[in-house]
Design a protein around this motif. Structure first.
Motif, mmCIF file in Angstrom:
data_model
loop_
_atom_site.group_PDB
_atom_site.id
_atom_site.type_symbol
_atom_site.label_atom_id
_atom_site.label_comp_id
_atom_site.label_asym_id
_atom_site.label_seq_id
_atom_site.Cartn_x
_atom_site.Cartn_y
_atom_site.Cartn_z
ATOM 1 N N ASP A 151 1.076 -0.938 -0.143
ATOM 2 C CA ASP A 151 0.041 0.186 -0.028
ATOM 3 C C ASP A 151 0.886 1.613 -0.419
ATOM 4 O OD1 ASP A 151 0.833 -0.342 2.270
ATOM 5 O OD2 ASP A 151 -0.754 -0.023 3.568
ATOM 6 N N SER B 32 -3.539 8.382 -7.136
ATOM 7 C CA SER B 32 -4.582 9.424 -6.218
ATOM 8 C C SER B 32 -4.082 10.819 -6.552
ATOM 9 C CB SER B 32 -3.066 9.333 -4.921
ATOM 10 O OG SER B 32 -3.597 10.709 -3.898
ATOM 11 N N SER C 292 -7.730 10.765 -1.479
ATOM 12 C CA SER C 292 -6.514 10.325 -0.700
ATOM 13 C C SER C 292 -5.589 8.658 -1.020
ATOM 14 C CB SER C 292 -6.938 10.579 0.694
ATOM 15 O OG SER C 292 -7.443 9.530 1.074
ATOM 16 N N LYS D 264 -4.909 7.285 1.961
ATOM 17 C CA LYS D 264 -5.243 6.124 1.778
ATOM 18 C C LYS D 264 -6.881 5.820 1.607
ATOM 19 C CE LYS D 264 -6.383 5.260 7.157
ATOM 20 N NZ LYS D 264 -6.474 3.975 6.838
ATOM 21 N N ASP D 265 -7.912 6.463 1.431
ATOM 22 C CA ASP D 265 -8.963 6.288 0.782
ATOM 23 C C ASP D 265 -9.294 4.954 -0.465
ATOM 24 O OD1 ASP D 265 -11.217 6.999 1.812
ATOM 25 O OD2 ASP D 265 -11.729 8.268 -0.477
ATOM 26 N N THR E 150 -6.100 3.361 -1.100
ATOM 27 C CA THR E 150 -5.762 1.911 -0.673
ATOM 28 C C THR E 150 -6.526 0.815 0.221
ATOM 29 O OG1 THR E 150 -4.426 2.627 0.950
ATOM 30 C CG2 THR E 150 -3.370 2.777 -0.927
ATOM 31 N N ASP E 151 -7.406 2.213 0.824
ATOM 32 C CA ASP E 151 -8.257 1.030 1.942
ATOM 33 C C ASP E 151 -9.130 0.002 1.237
ATOM 34 O OD1 ASP E 151 -6.795 2.061 4.107
ATOM 35 O OD2 ASP E 151 -8.147 3.057 5.175
ATOM 36 N N THR F 233 -8.012 -2.585 -0.991
ATOM 37 C CA THR F 233 -7.990 -3.451 -0.572
ATOM 38 C C THR F 233 -9.026 -4.441 -0.221
ATOM 39 O OG1 THR F 233 -6.112 -2.586 0.774
ATOM 40 C CG2 THR F 233 -6.652 -4.685 2.000
ATOM 41 N N ARG G 158 0.505 -5.200 5.646
ATOM 42 C CA ARG G 158 0.420 -4.119 5.312
ATOM 43 C C ARG G 158 1.409 -2.699 5.103
ATOM 44 N NH1 ARG G 158 -5.300 -2.000 4.731
ATOM 45 N NH2 ARG G 158 -4.668 -0.015 3.621
ATOM 46 N N THR H 57 2.774 -0.213 4.791
ATOM 47 C CA THR H 57 3.202 0.868 5.378
ATOM 48 C C THR H 57 2.797 0.504 7.333
ATOM 49 O OG1 THR H 57 0.640 1.153 5.612
ATOM 50 C CG2 THR H 57 1.673 2.359 3.544
ATOM 51 N N GLU H 58 2.259 -0.858 7.685
ATOM 52 C CA GLU H 58 2.067 -0.935 8.840
ATOM 53 C C GLU H 58 3.684 -1.460 9.320
ATOM 54 O OE1 GLU H 58 -0.880 -3.370 9.436
ATOM 55 O OE2 GLU H 58 -2.452 -1.283 9.232
ATOM 56 N N PRO I 10 3.817 10.237 -0.047
ATOM 57 C CA PRO I 10 4.026 9.986 1.236
ATOM 58 C C PRO I 10 5.230 9.697 1.396
ATOM 59 C CG PRO I 10 3.136 7.964 -0.517
ATOM 60 C CD PRO I 10 3.219 9.299 -1.084
#
Length: 465
Positions: free
Chosen positions: A76, A85, A91, A93-94, A96-97, A100, A120, A122-123, A198
């Motif tokens: 992500d 984006s 966004s 996050k929008d 990728t969320d 997913t 993920r 990014t985590e 990002p």
RNA sequence: GGCCCGGUAGCAGAGUGGUUAUGCAGAGGACUGCAAAUCCUUUUACGUCGGUUCGAUUCCGGCCCGGGCCUCCA
């Protein structure tokens, strides 16, 4: 025929380019990593192939061993996501969320089991930074102009997976070498982010990870420095998996990252490679509007996973017809007690031999034929149970056969079940008084609505044609 | 240029040194009021040229054709 014997597992290993027996690192926990999607758009059928193919690997391993840890990452953070984006104004996050979520529900519709871990990227930025620092300390990476690069010449046996040496790849390179690279083969571990991308704070400034480091960092975290099987699409062999190997082995000082490397072939459309960049792709989400997920799955399994698979509507309708036959065999004796059946040896053997799904499917059909031919009820039920258990390994035949045949919800203009039942009743009355003209009219009417009737001794069943 | 895969009957697609793949489609039959489903029988194969062999679609080599990878990619 001697006593039934089940072969041991063997798989084709990309690294050694031969089929090898599967020898677990730890029999009590088999560790499997499959490269997952970059979440910026709907998954196409080519993205689905490794998911479905290695889902069968997962099922097979679970059947063989008490525990399997299956990790499939979600990428992500990626420049394609950033671009999406920028273009859409949504966004990151929008995007990728949502992507997913769609990916997960699409793969679920294809009957793919959920992996044990879906990390993920990014985590896991901290784990990546840690790993990059480790590589720098060991002299395998260097920083230049905000970029951190892996220094390929620092690894003497780089290139073993893809079978090409460094000189060859430089000679054949199609892309200009970035000026900040010490060596043309070096690849990015970390790159700087401006305000338009990002980023995370790191020892090398505000930036984001390169493409390959996430898989090395996350496989280490969930599976260890060395694990059993690493799998993905054939196009990932180079550079992605080659570079993962370089990162992991150099960071951990191991002689291998995974014991076994498995890669599935491409899906083609009209004989041409399907890819997002070429624009000739079918999304799973789109296909699900017209076809049951199980049909899409069957079509993906109808060819051997390492061979190219040509995707076509004809292939889907063939798959549907094949599934109809299998479900028909189950249908004729729907409610019987379970026999604690085991999967058929022939099916198990086929899968154990490098996931030979076409052969396994043909064995399913042989079992279906045996069910149809069985004269004795007891025998029939026994084979039927064996068929169902065998199909489970392939993630097939898990529905009630009536639901399978009445796939009416798929088409919005279909009549309701109640309407159909009503017409069948009228026809039954006509047949009772031998008014076959009227009976046939009703059947034709249903046929025109896409409903096919099947008369048996004392009842009439129906299915969507 | 370097590296790597394939070419099986109408279609899809396994496999094997000598014996039925399997599904769909085609033909005939059984069953059925007629169908559908099912069952039985059945027609089409192993790119090409050589080599090894008693025997090759299967092993080896040449050739022809198709596809892929060589830092976007499942």
């Amino acid at each position: 025929m001697g006593p039934s014997t089940v072969k041991s597992l063997s798989f084709y290993d990309t690294f050694t380019r031969r089929k090898v027996p599967f020898v677990p690192l730890d029999k009590s926990n088999i560790r499997l990593y499959v490269c997952g999607p970059t979440v910026y758009d709907y998954a196409h059928i080519g993205n689905a192939r490794p998911v479905v193919v290695f889902d069968i690997l997962y099922r097979l391993l679970k059947h063989w061993f008490p525990k399997v840890t299956y990790v499939r990452n979600i990428t992500d953070v990626d420049d394609k996501i950033n671009e999406r984006s920028r273009k859409s104004g949504r966004s990151i996050k929008d995007i990728t969320d949502e992507t997913t979520k769609i990916f997960q529900s699409d793969m679920d519709a294809l009957g793919a089991l959920t992996p044990d871990v879906e990390p993920r990227a990014t985590e896991h930025i901290n784990q990546m930074i840690e790993m990059i620092e480790n590589l720098m300390e060991k002299g395998h990476a260097y920083e230049t102009k905000g970029h951190v690069l892996f220094n390929v010449p620092s690894m003497t046996d780089y290139g073993q997976l893809s079978g090409r040496n460094r000189d060859e790849q430089i000679a054949g390179a199609r892309v200009d070498v970035a000026p900040y690279k010490n060596d043309p083969a070096d690849f990015i571990l970390w790159k700087p982010s401006g305000s338009d991308a990002p980023g995370w704070h790191s020892p090398w400034g505000f930036g984001r990870p390169g493409w390959h480091i996430e898989c090395s960092a996350m496989s280490k975290m969930y599976l260890g420095e060395t694990f059993d099987i690493h799998a993905g699409g054939i196009d990932l062999i180079f550079p992605h998996h080659e570079n993962e190997i370089a990162q992991s082995r150099c960071a951990f000082g191991t002689c291998r990252m995974a014991n076994l490397w498995m890669h599935n072939g491409y899906v083609t459309v009209e004989g041409e490679k399907m890819s997002k960049s070429a624009g000739n792709f079918y999304t799973v989400n789109g296909l699900l509007k017209d076809w049951p997920g199980e049909t899409i799955r069957y079509a993906l399994l109808s060819g051997h996973y390492r061979a190219p698979l040509n995707y076509s509507i004809k292939g889907l309708s063939d798959a549907q017809a094949a599934l109809d036959r299998l479900y028909q065999a189950i249908r004729i004796s729907e409610d019987n007690g379970h026999h604690n059946a085991l999967p058929g040896v022939s099916v198990l053997d086929a899968l154990a031999d490098d996931l030979n799904t076409p052969l396994a499917l043909s064995e399913l059909h042989k079992l279906a034929g045996a069910v149809n031919k069985a004269s004795d009820n007891e025998v029939r039920n026994k084979i039927r149970s064996e068929l169902i258990e065998s199909a489970k390994l392939l993630g097939l035949l898990d529905k009630k056969s009536e639901d399978w045949f009445r796939r009416g919800a798929l088409k919005s203009n279909s009549p309701t079940s109640a309407e159909i039942e009503q017409l069948i009743l009228s026809r039954d009355r006509a047949r009772e008084i031998k008014d076959f003209k009227k009976a046939d009219e009703i059947r034709d009417e249903l046929e025109s609505m896409g409903v096919t009737l099947e008369d048996s001794k004392n009842t009439t069943t129906w299915k969507m044609s």
